[in-house]
Structures are given as C-alpha cells and as structure tokens.
Design a protein around this motif. Structure first.
Motif, short mmCIF file in Angstrom:
data_model
loop_
_atom_site.label_atom_id
_atom_site.label_comp_id
_atom_site.label_asym_id
_atom_site.label_seq_id
_atom_site.Cartn_x
_atom_site.Cartn_y
_atom_site.Cartn_z
N PRO A 136 0.71 -1.27 0.07
CA PRO A 136 -0.05 0.03 0.00
C PRO A 136 0.84 1.29 -0.02
O PRO A 136 -0.01 2.39 -0.01
CB PRO A 136 -0.80 -0.11 1.35
CG PRO A 136 0.31 -0.84 2.21
CD PRO A 136 1.08 -1.77 1.44
N VAL A 137 2.03 1.16 0.08
CA VAL A 137 2.97 2.46 -0.04
C VAL A 137 3.11 3.10 -1.47
O VAL A 137 2.77 4.20 -1.41
CB VAL A 137 4.31 1.82 0.46
CG1 VAL A 137 5.46 3.32 0.52
CG2 VAL A 137 4.49 1.57 1.94
N GLY A 138 3.34 2.37 -2.52
CA GLY A 138 3.45 2.63 -3.75
C GLY A 138 2.83 2.24 -4.92
O GLY A 138 2.10 1.36 -4.47
N PHE A 139 3.21 2.41 -6.11
CA PHE A 139 2.68 1.81 -7.22
C PHE A 139 3.57 0.59 -7.79
O PHE A 139 3.12 0.25 -8.92
CB PHE A 139 2.02 2.83 -8.34
CG PHE A 139 3.45 3.51 -8.83
CD1 PHE A 139 4.05 3.23 -9.85
CD2 PHE A 139 3.58 4.83 -8.32
CE1 PHE A 139 5.10 3.70 -10.32
CE2 PHE A 139 4.75 5.50 -8.87
CZ PHE A 139 5.53 5.20 -9.78
N GLY A 140 4.68 0.28 -7.17
CA GLY A 140 5.56 -0.77 -7.72
C GLY A 140 4.79 -1.99 -8.04
O GLY A 140 3.68 -2.42 -7.42
N ASP A 141 5.31 -2.62 -9.07
CA ASP A 141 4.49 -4.00 -9.80
C ASP A 141 5.33 -4.33 -10.60
O ASP A 141 5.67 -4.09 -11.86
CB ASP A 141 3.31 -3.41 -10.58
CG ASP A 141 2.54 -4.46 -11.02
OD1 ASP A 141 3.02 -5.56 -11.23
OD2 ASP A 141 1.32 -4.37 -11.09
N LYS A 142 6.11 -5.56 -9.91
CA LYS A 142 7.07 -6.34 -10.81
C LYS A 142 6.35 -6.95 -12.12
O LYS A 142 7.23 -6.94 -13.02
CB LYS A 142 7.59 -7.40 -9.73
CG LYS A 142 8.36 -7.10 -8.57
CD LYS A 142 9.70 -6.43 -8.80
CE LYS A 142 10.26 -5.81 -7.74
NZ LYS A 142 9.68 -5.08 -6.70
N GLU A 143 5.30 -7.32 -11.91
CA GLU A 143 4.72 -7.99 -13.37
C GLU A 143 4.55 -7.05 -14.45
O GLU A 143 5.11 -7.29 -15.48
CB GLU A 143 3.33 -8.70 -13.22
CG GLU A 143 3.38 -9.76 -12.21
CD GLU A 143 2.01 -10.57 -11.99
OE1 GLU A 143 1.08 -10.02 -12.63
OE2 GLU A 143 1.75 -11.57 -11.45
N ARG A 144 4.23 -5.81 -14.17
CA ARG A 144 4.12 -4.53 -15.04
C ARG A 144 5.51 -4.31 -15.40
O ARG A 144 5.98 -4.01 -16.75
CB ARG A 144 3.39 -3.65 -14.60
CG ARG A 144 3.09 -2.37 -15.54
CD ARG A 144 2.22 -1.41 -15.25
NE ARG A 144 0.85 -2.06 -14.99
CZ ARG A 144 -0.38 -1.31 -14.89
NH1 ARG A 144 -0.20 -0.08 -14.78
NH2 ARG A 144 -1.46 -1.99 -14.77
N ALA A 145 6.39 -4.33 -14.53
CA ALA A 145 7.95 -3.94 -14.84
C ALA A 145 8.39 -4.99 -15.91
O ALA A 145 9.13 -4.66 -16.89
CB ALA A 145 8.80 -3.97 -13.85
#
Length: 218
Positions: A136-145
């Motif tokens: 819930p901190v940020g928008f990081g997303d390994k799959e999208r990366a």
C-alpha cells in the motif's frame, strides 16, 4: 574551474541560450539535446549531495520545453526521466510524489508515440515499476515492470539502457545468469551520437554490476 562544483551556473547558462533559440529547434532531438546533456552532467559529474537540487532545476526547464511542444512525446519522456532521477536522488517516502509525476509524464508520452526514442518511455516506466515500493505504500508492480521491459527490448533489442536496466532488474530478482546475458549485451551496444558522457557513465555502471555478479557466482 571544477564544473562539478558549479551546478547552478552549469544549468542556467545553457538553458538561457536554449530558451532564446527555441524557435530555431526544428526536430525533437534538437529540443531534448540540452536536457540530455545536462542530465548526464548531473548524474555522472556532480557530487550526489547536489544532484537532487540540480535535477529539480532541470525538471523545471524540461517542463517549459514540454509546454512549448505539447504534441511531442520526446520532451515528455525526458521530463519523466529527470523526475525519476530526482526521485532517486532525493530518496525516502518524499520521493514517491516525484515518481508518480514521472509515471504520469511517461504514460502521456506513450499515448503520443510509444516508439519515440527507441521505446525509452517503456524502459523508464519499467524501471519505475521495478524500483518503487508496491501497495500500500507505492505503485510498484514487478509483473508490469517485466511487461514493459519486454516491450522496450522488442523496440530496441540492442540498446544500452533497456538491456542494462533489465539486467539490473533480473539481478535483483535473483536471476544472475539471465542478468549477465543482458548486461553483456548492454556493454556491446552501439554508441549514441551526442551521448558520449551518458554512454561512458552507463558503461561504468554496467561493468560494476557485471563484476559484482561474477564475484558472487564464484
């Protein structure tokens, strides 16, 4: 004179000249070249403690170029890159708003032309999604990366930046063999005319990461 110790003069003079000659800039490359050059000077020649302020000044100038050329994706990409760099230099939770701004600019650039600058918007977005904390901190997303790295490499398979950043991402994900493949490819990437300082600095980063991975693999 030590240019590294003159960040304000370094940024102010070239952009004064640029702003007085924008009408002469006929291509996107002409418009973004001063931003690219200043970015490389900050990243590879300035002390780290000065970089956040210098990136902030450069982001302001990049926004002026974007405002003057609203239908061009290239200035938007570089505004996003500068904002991302400022976020990295600033660090901490205070950098999250900058990362969100960077993502917005890069998303806007994709809508205009996703292949501009050899898919650089995809590379930069992929790196943001890889490095920013997840929910819930940020928008990081390994799959999208992963998705965006692959899109960047589909457009620019031999490029120094997509291969370096994907290699770095793979190394951080515990995939050293795949990482080495992309890092070695990045090291062999063709030079970019007018980007000599950026290429030199990036190659040093690649070599440092390669050395680290090879040492760990012994």
């Amino acid at each position: 004179m030590n240019m590294c110790c003159q960040p304000r003069r370094l940024l102010a003079l070239p952009f004064f000249l640029v702003c007085t000659n924008l009408a002469l800039a006929s291509t996107p490359e002409d418009l973004i070249r001063p931003i690219q050059e200043q970015w490389a000077e900050i990243k590879y020649r300035q002390p780290e403690k000065q970089q956040a302020d210098s990136y902030r000044a450069l982001a302001v100038q990049a926004r002026k170029v974007v405002d003057g050329n609203p239908k061009m994706s290239e200035p938007l990409i570089w505004e996003g890159i500068v904002l991302s760099s400022e976020a990295g230099a600033k660090g901490g939770l205070g950098a999250l708003s900058l990362a969100k701004e960077a993502r917005q600019r890069l998303d806007e650039a994709l809508k205009l032309n996703d292949k501009a600058l050899n898919g650089s918007a995809y590379t930069s977005l992929a790196t943001l999604y890889a490095k920013v904390p997840g929910w819930p901190v940020g928008f990081g997303d390994k799959e999208r990366a992963e998705e965006y790295f692959k899109k960047a490499l589909a457009i620019n398979p031999d490029g120094i930046d997509p291969n370096f950043f994907y290699g770095e991402y793979l190394a951080e994900r515990g995939k050293p063999v795949e990482a080495l493949t992309h890092l070695e490819k990045a090291l062999k990437a063709p030079p970019r005319p007018g980007r000599e300082l950026a290429d030199s600095g990036r190659r040093q980063e690649i070599q440092a990461l390669l050395a680290k991975l090879r040492k760990e693999g012994r």
